[in-house]
Design an enzyme around this catalytic site. Structure first.
Site, PDB file in Angstrom:
ATOM      1  N   ARG A 179     -23.194  14.306 -84.219  1.00 34.87           N
ATOM      2  CA  ARG A 179     -22.129  15.158 -83.677  1.00 34.87           C
ATOM      3  C   ARG A 179     -21.922  16.370 -84.579  1.00 34.87           C
ATOM      4  O   ARG A 179     -21.712  17.495 -84.111  1.00 34.87           O
ATOM      5  CB  ARG A 179     -20.819  14.375 -83.600  1.00 34.87           C
ATOM      6  CG  ARG A 179     -20.829  13.258 -82.584  1.00 34.87           C
ATOM      7  CD  ARG A 179     -19.461  12.564 -82.592  1.00 34.87           C
ATOM      8  NE  ARG A 179     -19.468  11.375 -81.772  1.00 34.87           N
ATOM      9  CZ  ARG A 179     -19.133  10.165 -82.191  1.00 34.87           C
ATOM     10  NH1 ARG A 179     -18.741   9.967 -83.435  1.00 34.87           N
ATOM     11  NH2 ARG A 179     -19.175   9.137 -81.370  1.00 34.87           N
TER      12      ARG A 179
ATOM     13  N   PHE B 201     -22.077  11.020 -70.570  1.00 40.52           N
ATOM     14  CA  PHE B 201     -21.862   9.706 -71.188  1.00 40.52           C
ATOM     15  C   PHE B 201     -20.954   9.895 -72.415  1.00 40.52           C
ATOM     16  O   PHE B 201     -21.247   9.424 -73.504  1.00 40.52           O
ATOM     17  CB  PHE B 201     -23.189   9.057 -71.600  1.00 40.52           C
ATOM     18  CG  PHE B 201     -24.202   8.992 -70.491  1.00 40.52           C
ATOM     19  CD1 PHE B 201     -24.234   7.901 -69.622  1.00 40.52           C
ATOM     20  CD2 PHE B 201     -25.124  10.024 -70.284  1.00 40.52           C
ATOM     21  CE1 PHE B 201     -25.167   7.838 -68.590  1.00 40.52           C
ATOM     22  CE2 PHE B 201     -26.047   9.968 -69.260  1.00 40.52           C
ATOM     23  CZ  PHE B 201     -26.082   8.871 -68.413  1.00 40.52           C
TER      24      PHE B 201
ATOM     25  N   ASP C   1     -18.114  11.062 -67.828  1.00 42.65           N
ATOM     26  CA  ASP C   1     -18.357   9.625 -68.004  1.00 42.65           C
ATOM     27  C   ASP C   1     -17.962   8.943 -66.692  1.00 42.65           C
ATOM     28  O   ASP C   1     -17.009   9.362 -66.031  1.00 42.65           O
ATOM     29  CB  ASP C   1     -17.508   9.067 -69.156  1.00 42.65           C
ATOM     30  CG  ASP C   1     -18.031   7.729 -69.664  1.00 42.65           C
ATOM     31  OD1 ASP C   1     -18.576   7.685 -70.782  1.00 42.65           O
ATOM     32  OD2 ASP C   1     -17.891   6.720 -68.931  1.00 42.65           O
ATOM     33  N   SER C   2     -18.703   7.879 -66.342  1.00 40.52           N
ATOM     34  CA  SER C   2     -18.391   7.218 -65.069  1.00 40.52           C
ATOM     35  C   SER C   2     -17.121   6.382 -65.170  1.00 40.52           C
ATOM     36  O   SER C   2     -16.560   5.981 -64.162  1.00 40.52           O
ATOM     37  CB  SER C   2     -19.565   6.344 -64.628  1.00 40.52           C
ATOM     38  OG  SER C   2     -19.870   5.429 -65.637  1.00 40.52           O
TER      39      SER C   2
ATOM     40  N   ALA D 112     -14.569  12.139 -64.321  1.00 37.03           N
ATOM     41  CA  ALA D 112     -14.948  10.729 -64.188  1.00 37.03           C
ATOM     42  C   ALA D 112     -15.950  10.605 -63.040  1.00 37.03           C
ATOM     43  O   ALA D 112     -15.575  10.341 -61.904  1.00 37.03           O
ATOM     44  CB  ALA D 112     -13.706   9.877 -63.922  1.00 37.03           C
TER      45      ALA D 112
ATOM     46  N   CYS E 292     -30.216   4.369 -77.373  1.00 42.66           N
ATOM     47  CA  CYS E 292     -29.732   3.380 -78.344  1.00 42.66           C
ATOM     48  C   CYS E 292     -30.293   2.001 -78.023  1.00 42.66           C
ATOM     49  O   CYS E 292     -29.780   0.990 -78.482  1.00 42.66           O
ATOM     50  CB  CYS E 292     -28.198   3.357 -78.386  1.00 42.66           C
ATOM     51  SG  CYS E 292     -27.444   2.967 -76.813  1.00 42.66           S
TER      52      CYS E 292
HETATM   53  N1  SAH Z   1     -21.605   9.523 -76.487  1.00 44.61           N
HETATM   54  C1  SAH Z   1     -20.558   8.562 -76.695  1.00 44.61           C
HETATM   55  C2  SAH Z   1     -20.998   7.134 -76.548  1.00 44.61           C
HETATM   56  C3  SAH Z   1     -21.650   6.815 -75.225  1.00 44.61           C
HETATM   57  S1  SAH Z   1     -21.534   5.160 -74.758  1.00 44.61           S
HETATM   58  C4  SAH Z   1     -19.904   8.806 -78.054  1.00 44.61           C
HETATM   59  O1  SAH Z   1     -20.316   9.729 -78.779  1.00 44.61           O
HETATM   60  O2  SAH Z   1     -18.973   8.098 -78.396  1.00 44.61           O
HETATM   61  C5  SAH Z   1     -22.119   5.184 -73.132  1.00 44.61           C
HETATM   62  C6  SAH Z   1     -21.106   5.669 -72.105  1.00 44.61           C
HETATM   63  O3  SAH Z   1     -21.802   5.879 -70.884  1.00 44.61           O
HETATM   64  C7  SAH Z   1     -19.984   4.698 -71.766  1.00 44.61           C
HETATM   65  O4  SAH Z   1     -18.750   5.334 -72.018  1.00 44.61           O
HETATM   66  C8  SAH Z   1     -20.144   4.404 -70.268  1.00 44.61           C
HETATM   67  O5  SAH Z   1     -18.897   4.335 -69.584  1.00 44.61           O
HETATM   68  C9  SAH Z   1     -20.922   5.603 -69.811  1.00 44.61           C
HETATM   69  N2  SAH Z   1     -21.757   5.427 -68.604  1.00 44.61           N
HETATM   70  C10 SAH Z   1     -22.530   4.379 -68.248  1.00 44.61           C
HETATM   71  N3  SAH Z   1     -23.219   4.654 -67.130  1.00 44.61           N
HETATM   72  C11 SAH Z   1     -22.884   5.915 -66.749  1.00 44.61           C
HETATM   73  C12 SAH Z   1     -23.273   6.783 -65.691  1.00 44.61           C
HETATM   74  N4  SAH Z   1     -24.157   6.395 -64.786  1.00 44.61           N
HETATM   75  N5  SAH Z   1     -22.728   8.010 -65.643  1.00 44.61           N
HETATM   76  C13 SAH Z   1     -21.836   8.420 -66.558  1.00 44.61           C
HETATM   77  N6  SAH Z   1     -21.440   7.656 -67.583  1.00 44.61           N
HETATM   78  C14 SAH Z   1     -21.950   6.421 -67.689  1.00 44.61           C
END
Ligand code: SAH
Length: 394
Positions: A213, A229, A251-252, A278, A338
């Site tokens: 970040r 995400f 984020d979903s 969302a 990850c």
């Molecule tokens: N980048 C974040 C961590 C990501 S964790 C950070 O820096 O903290 C992964 C995230 O993806 C979760 O919050 C989950 O809700 C989201 N997610 C999972 N499938 C998804 C999709 N199809 N579209 C959008 N978000 C999604």
């Protein structure tokens, strides 16, 4: 107390001699004593030579090694282990830092403590156990944490309901083992985050992206940023602080978007450059009417097992191809996986295919990984899970 002894089949001691901390169930020849899930066990070779001491668990990884020395696993043992972990975080200038109060204190095998994760948020430690053996040690672990951290820990929250083996017979319930937190706000490089360890994902926050970040912040000035995400919005605030022109967080999960907005309000109240959505990230990119100059792709682990690796790689490829196609000329893409089962090579090959499909010129600016508070034991390469690339797309 009599510790049961597990005898390995001939030859199966080899990986232990290379300090690999796992014993698979197929390596066990026989057991002396009564063995229950979560028990401490001594491990001997077929000639009755001592090899190690570990926790027994029902499953394909049957024993996770705690020590290769013949020593007592008592309170003093846990204190020594946690002291080593704490000292390392001091060396990394995390423990005691004024501006970063969210970091990982124990990273399982990487800290010689398989089955245990401990994240620090200000003065709260959140424990997440992945083995029954560690779970059964929770009281003594709290005492050991207090001894090692002193007044730096005022609450310990335990969150293993979702991470212990599905069939384990322990009825774990999440909750405080010690004290109660007075704040849910922690800092990362001077930015504030509300961390919801009670309802949030994992221990409440993804501490493993801290350095990535910070790198993004440097590239953000004047750019329009899409953070997909986003979860609690980590990458978005760094982009805002770095001078981004506009930041869209996606984020979903509705809950994640609420947290993101709360965190933006904590750091940049009323900042109109930010907007959160969302929605499914694939759909969002599909329908986006504008091009972004900087895109973050940090999806959850698409593959948790080797069996689904192929499908997972397809998923990553589709996502990356979309981003590479749609990013503005001179755009910068931060892309991550990850999944522990997706190797660095496989990840890069996948990006290669995604890039080639777009026909654009793509260059690698940085190769990213997990930070030093998520150390990888040289004897346990499986501990390396986070991989990322920063790409420059012409
Ligand atoms: N980048 C974040 C961590 C990501 S964790 C950070 O820096 O903290 C992964 C995230 O993806 C979760 O919050 C989950 O809700 C989201 N997610 C999972 N499938 C998804 C999709 N199809 N579209 C959008 N978000 C999604």
């Amino acid at each position: 107390m009599q510790v049961p002894t597990v005898y390995l089949k001939p030859g199966k001691e080899q990986s232990l001699k290379r300090f690999h901390p796992w014993i698979f169930s197929g390596a066990i020849k026989n057991v002396k004593g009564n063995l229950e899930e979560g028990d401490l066990v001594r491990v001997h070779d077929v000639h009755d030579n001592f090899l190690a001491i570990g926790h027994y668990q029902i499953g394909s990884i049957a024993i996770r090694i705690l020590t290769f020395k013949e020593e007592e696993v008592d309170e003093a043992f846990w204190v020594r282990k946690l002291q080593t972990a704490w000292d390392l975080r001091k060396t990394l200038q995390l423990a005691g830092s004024e501006t970063t109060t969210a970091y990982r204190l124990v990273h399982g095998e990487g800290d010689g403590l398989p089955g245990l994760i401990a994240d620090v948020y200000d003065r709260t430690v959140v424990l997440q156990m992945h083995t029954v053996g560690m779970y059964l040690q929770r009281e003594v672990l709290v005492k050991a944490l207090q001894q090692v951290m002193g007044d730096q820990v005022t609450a310990v929250y335990e969150k293993s309901e979702g991470t212990l083996p599905f069939k384990a017979d322990v009825e774990a319930e999440n909750g405080y083992l010690y004290g109660r937190s007075t704040t849910h706000v922690a800092q990362e490089n001077g930015l504030q985050f509300k961390v919801d360890w009670e309802k949030g994902q994992k221990t409440g926050f993804f501490v493993d992206q801290r350095e990535n970040r910070a790198l993004l912040e440097k590239y953000s000035a004047g750019r329009t940023v899409l953070n997909t995400f986003c979860y609690t919005g980590g990458f978005s605030f760094y982009a805002l602080r770095g001078g981004a022109r506009k930041v869209h967080s996606v984020d979903s999960s509705e809950r994640a978007i609420v947290l993101t907005n709360e965190n933006v309000a904590l750091n940049f109240p009323g900042d109109e450059r930010h907007e959160a959505f969302a929605v499914d990230a694939f759909k969002f990119m599909e329908q986006a009417r504008e091009q972004y100059d900087l895109i973050v792709l940090d999806p959850p682990a698409f593959a948790k097992h080797m069996k689904v690796l192929k499908n997972a790689l397809q998923g990553y490829k589709r996502l990356n191809a979309k981003a590479i196609e749609q990013i503005a000329p001179g755009g910068i893409l931060f892309t991550f996986s990850c999944s522990q089962v997706v190797s660095r090579d496989a990840f890069r090959t996948m990006i290669f295919s995604a890039a080639a499909r777009s026909g654009r010129n793509v260059r690698i600016l940085h190769q990213l990984e997990q930070p030093a508070d998520h150390p990888v034991s040289i004897y346990h390469p499986e501990g390396e899970y986070l991989k990322g690339l920063v790409l420059y797309v012409e």
